[in-house]
Design an enzyme around this catalytic site. Structure first.
Site, mmCIF file in Angstrom:
data_model
loop_
_atom_site.group_PDB
_atom_site.id
_atom_site.type_symbol
_atom_site.label_atom_id
_atom_site.label_comp_id
_atom_site.label_asym_id
_atom_site.label_seq_id
_atom_site.Cartn_x
_atom_site.Cartn_y
_atom_site.Cartn_z
ATOM 1 N N GLU A 204 3.745 12.834 -1.019
ATOM 2 C CA GLU A 204 3.207 11.466 -0.917
ATOM 3 C C GLU A 204 3.299 10.993 0.535
ATOM 4 O OE1 GLU A 204 1.323 9.191 -1.674
ATOM 5 O OE2 GLU A 204 2.083 8.136 -3.427
ATOM 6 N N ASP A 205 2.386 10.102 0.914
ATOM 7 C CA ASP A 205 2.421 9.580 2.283
ATOM 8 C C ASP A 205 3.471 8.486 2.432
ATOM 9 O OD1 ASP A 205 1.019 7.801 0.677
ATOM 10 O OD2 ASP A 205 -0.688 7.589 2.028
ATOM 11 N N ASP B 9 5.919 2.398 -1.390
ATOM 12 C CA ASP B 9 5.960 0.972 -1.079
ATOM 13 C C ASP B 9 6.622 0.262 -2.261
ATOM 14 O OD1 ASP B 9 5.291 -1.336 0.418
ATOM 15 O OD2 ASP B 9 3.392 -1.546 -0.614
ATOM 16 N N PHE C 63 2.847 -3.072 7.578
ATOM 17 C CA PHE C 63 1.732 -2.239 7.139
ATOM 18 C C PHE C 63 1.399 -1.245 8.242
ATOM 19 C CE2 PHE C 63 -2.400 -0.872 5.735
ATOM 20 C CZ PHE C 63 -2.200 -0.780 4.374
ATOM 21 N N ARG D 74 -7.307 6.589 9.632
ATOM 22 C CA ARG D 74 -6.596 7.778 9.149
ATOM 23 C C ARG D 74 -6.414 8.826 10.242
ATOM 24 N NH1 ARG D 74 -6.190 7.509 3.554
ATOM 25 N NH2 ARG D 74 -7.959 6.668 2.416
HETATM 26 P P1 IMP Z 1 3.099 1.799 -4.085
HETATM 27 O O1 IMP Z 1 2.546 2.070 -5.433
HETATM 28 O O2 IMP Z 1 3.187 0.313 -3.815
HETATM 29 O O3 IMP Z 1 4.387 2.489 -3.802
HETATM 30 O O4 IMP Z 1 2.010 2.253 -3.040
HETATM 31 C C1 IMP Z 1 1.817 3.543 -2.618
HETATM 32 C C2 IMP Z 1 0.456 3.678 -1.964
HETATM 33 O O5 IMP Z 1 0.028 2.468 -1.312
HETATM 34 C C3 IMP Z 1 0.524 4.704 -0.866
HETATM 35 O O6 IMP Z 1 0.279 5.995 -1.355
HETATM 36 C C4 IMP Z 1 -0.525 4.215 0.115
HETATM 37 O O7 IMP Z 1 -1.783 4.726 -0.239
HETATM 38 C C5 IMP Z 1 -0.537 2.714 -0.050
HETATM 39 N N1 IMP Z 1 0.278 2.021 0.963
HETATM 40 C C6 IMP Z 1 1.450 1.376 0.802
HETATM 41 N N2 IMP Z 1 1.914 0.864 1.959
HETATM 42 C C7 IMP Z 1 1.025 1.237 2.906
HETATM 43 C C8 IMP Z 1 0.965 1.048 4.327
HETATM 44 O O8 IMP Z 1 1.822 0.438 4.995
HETATM 45 N N3 IMP Z 1 -0.126 1.581 4.940
HETATM 46 C C9 IMP Z 1 -1.094 2.275 4.298
HETATM 47 N N4 IMP Z 1 -1.070 2.471 2.974
HETATM 48 C C10 IMP Z 1 -0.020 1.972 2.283
#
Ligand code: IMP
Length: 176
Positions: free
Chosen positions: A99-100, A103, A152, A165
């Site tokens: 995973e990248d 959040d 962000f 990207r």
């Molecule tokens: P979560 O479900 O809130 O944990 O979100 C995960 C996904 O939200 C990641 O795989 C990203 O695609 C996107 N995301 C969350 N924070 C960021 C950020 O700071 N920059 C870019 N994408 C983000």
């Protein structure tokens, strides 16, 4: 109307590569003697996957999943949909989700439960970035590149509205 701009570099390409080399060594040690399936979450994790897999010395295969993301918004809706499923069965296989960024944790929580129901031999998570302050559900990655503050970020695969990207460094996106 507010405009987004690249405010500062948070992690340089050199810092990222150094950490990925360490992660690759740790993963290779932990999976010694085993085959590993890397499950890349599209699209943000593709660059991380490409760099990480070349630092892993055990045999790896890769597959991809796409789940719904935030679109043009920077806050999570909490709604997760599978847009593209895996091509292969993961039953009895050692799997590592790549995973990248974590959040709120909602995306990974859903993915973890979904994939665990397919009876893999094991299922772990590696994330390049983690924003622990923002967590809404309990989920902890097994391997983490960097913990970052609640900002962000874009670049190195991460986008805002499909842009940025291709930036080689991880940068904070500001608003003016
Ligand atoms: P979560 O479900 O809130 O944990 O979100 C995960 C996904 O939200 C990641 O795989 C990203 O695609 C996107 N995301 C969350 N924070 C960021 C950020 O700071 N920059 C870019 N994408 C983000």
């Amino acid at each position: 109307m507010s405009q987004k701009y690249v405010e500062k570099v948070l992690l340089t390409r050199e810092e990222i590569q150094k950490r990925i080399t360490e992660l690759g060594a740790e993963i290779s040690r932990d999976y010694a003697g085993q085959d590993l399936l890397l499950i890349c979450v599209l699209k943000g994790a593709v660059i991380f996957l490409a760099d990480l897999m070349r630092q892993i010395s055990v045999p790896v295969e890769i597959d991809f999943m796409a789940v719904s993301s935030y679109g043009a918004a920077t806050v999570s809706s909490g709604v997760v949909r599978i847009l593209k499923d895996l091509d292969v069965s993961i039953e009895n296989r050692h799997c590592l989700i790549v995973e990248d960024i974590i959040d709120t944790g909602l995306t990974l929580k859903y993915l973890e439960e979904n994939l665990n129901s397919r009876q893999p031999a094991s299922l772990k998570i590696v994330t390049l970035l983690d924003k622990p302050e923002r967590r809404q559900v309990e989920i902890a990655p097994d391997y983490c590149g960097f913990q970052i503050p609640d900002e962000f970020v874009v670049g190195y695969g991460l986008d805002f509205d499909e842009k940025y990207r291709s930036l080689p460094d991880i940068c904070v996106l500001g608003e003016k």
